[in-house]
Design a protein around this motif. Structure first.
Motif, PDB file in Angstrom:
ATOM      1  N   GLU A   1       2.489   3.871  -1.638  1.00 15.96           N
ATOM      2  CA  GLU A   1       2.438   4.202  -3.079  1.00 15.96           C
ATOM      3  C   GLU A   1       3.065   5.730  -3.488  1.00 15.96           C
ATOM      4  O   GLU A   1       3.186   6.055  -4.774  1.00 15.96           O
ATOM      5  CB  GLU A   1       0.888   4.403  -3.709  1.00 15.96           C
ATOM      6  CG  GLU A   1       0.036   5.168  -3.137  1.00 15.96           C
ATOM      7  CD  GLU A   1      -1.385   5.186  -3.489  1.00 15.96           C
ATOM      8  OE1 GLU A   1      -1.376   4.610  -4.972  1.00 15.96           O
ATOM      9  OE2 GLU A   1      -2.580   5.370  -2.898  1.00 15.96           O
TER      10      GLU A   1
ATOM     11  N   GLU B   1      -2.425   0.638  -5.767  1.00 13.62           N
ATOM     12  CA  GLU B   1      -2.098  -0.247  -4.675  1.00 13.62           C
ATOM     13  C   GLU B   1      -2.741  -1.826  -4.744  1.00 13.62           C
ATOM     14  O   GLU B   1      -3.831  -1.781  -5.363  1.00 13.62           O
ATOM     15  CB  GLU B   1      -2.376   0.119  -3.462  1.00 13.62           C
ATOM     16  CG  GLU B   1      -3.731   0.512  -2.980  1.00 13.62           C
ATOM     17  CD  GLU B   1      -3.718   1.357  -1.692  1.00 13.62           C
ATOM     18  OE1 GLU B   1      -4.482   0.693  -0.851  1.00 13.62           O
ATOM     19  OE2 GLU B   1      -3.168   2.265  -1.636  1.00 13.62           O
TER      20      GLU B   1
ATOM     21  N   ILE C   1       0.853  -1.085   0.065  1.00 14.44           N
ATOM     22  CA  ILE C   1      -0.063  -0.123  -0.096  1.00 14.44           C
ATOM     23  C   ILE C   1       0.827   1.286  -0.089  1.00 14.44           C
ATOM     24  O   ILE C   1       0.308   2.319   0.030  1.00 14.44           O
ATOM     25  CB  ILE C   1      -0.884  -0.057   1.209  1.00 14.44           C
ATOM     26  CG1 ILE C   1      -0.238   0.101   2.630  1.00 14.44           C
ATOM     27  CG2 ILE C   1      -1.948  -1.198   1.081  1.00 14.44           C
ATOM     28  CD1 ILE C   1      -1.071   0.211   3.661  1.00 14.44           C
TER      29      ILE C   1
END
Length: 298
Positions: free
Chosen positions: A194, A216, A192
């Motif tokens: 990013e 993600e 996650i």
């Protein structure tokens, strides 16, 4: 302020300032630069004003001030000297410290004021390379060491994402000028983090290419779907925590078997790439040490 971390150990101060705990103790004992609180078992703890003062002292020290001279000044005078330095020259270390204080205090105003001050001197790209990337690296270490909470990491990450989205939107409306390849940006499943990938999306668009940002936690089947629509694809992924070191080589084998062909390549970067077995690395996969290394390849 009830939800804000307001008491710090000397190890927290070391992590946030970059100054070893041993050195902080020497400065404290010799020059009385900080005023720690002590527990019933005589353990030092420090409040937010102490943290802010230490960060200011470190900045002055980095600009050539001797600790013995700094110690002669009041907290107010130290703050004045810091402001004078900032007004005379750009100080990325001050900006990084200000962003860290904004993160610790959940202080949006401090974040935006610091960012806008930087923007008056630097371009967005310069801010990202000079300040945001070093800040992201520090945040990762602060989170791993327990100095900051996941909530604080998410708070500062969201504010940075806002700036990335605003600047990306400005160039997304432009038609691609280079059509020899298409970039597909994604994070593996359960990944996650990013920010780095979002910045690469900005750079790819800025360089005139078509960029498809999937975001993600993308399964490999979704990457296969892209081959129905585009030829000459370069997939880019930023591996911060996923796949794990035990699974990364198997993940690359699956990538190679499922999406690789003569017209497809994969570019990887991020912390987990250090665990790749280079002897098993598929030929169409390239690993980059940094964002700047990858951007130079565009």
């Amino acid at each position: 302020m009830n939800n804000v971390k307001s008491v710090f150990s000397i190890k927290d101060l070391e992590n946030l300032s970059g100054i070893k705990a041993h050195t902080i103790r020497i400065w404290e004992k010799r020059y009385n630069i900080l005023e720690p609180m002590r527990s019933t078992t005589n353990i030092r703890n420090y409040d937010l004003p102490n943290l802010q003062k230490l960060l200011n002292i470190v900045l002055l020290h980095n600009y050539g001030y001797k600790i013995s001279r700094i110690a002669e000044h009041s907290t107010e005078k130290i703050e004045l000297l810091v402001r004078e330095i900032i007004s005379e020259k750009s100080s990325k270390s001050h900006a990084i410290n200000a962003f860290k204080m904004a993160m610790i205090n959940f202080d949006q105003a401090l974040f935006f004021n610091t960012y806008n001050n930087l923007l008056s001197e630097k371009s967005f790209r310069e801010i990202f390379y000079d300040v945001v990337i070093p800040l992201m690296n520090e945040i990762g270490l602060l989170w791993q060491s327990g100095t900051i909470t996941p909530a604080q990491e998410h708070f500062i990450s969201y504010l940075i994402k806002q700036k990335l989205l605003i600047n990306t939107e400005k160039i997304q409306i432009l038609e691609p000028t280079r059509t020899d390849k298409v970039f597909v940006l994604y994070l593996p499943e359960n990944e996650i983090h990013e920010l780095g990938l979002m910045y690469l999306n900005y750079e790819i668009l800025l360089n005139g290419y078509k960029s498809i940002y999937l975001g993600e936690s993308v399964p490999i089947d979704s990457l296969k779907d892209m081959k129905k629509y585009f030829d000459n694809i370069i997939y880019i992924s930023y591996l911060t925590v996923e796949p794990t070191r035990d699974n990364i080589d198997d993940y690359l084998k699956e990538i190679a078997s499922e999406i690789m062909d003569v017209n497809s390549r994969v570019w990887l970067l991020g912390r987990m790439t250090q665990f790749i077995d280079v002897n098993q690395l598929p030929k169409a996969v390239s690993v980059f040490n940094s964002i700047s290394d990858l951007v130079s390849e565009l």
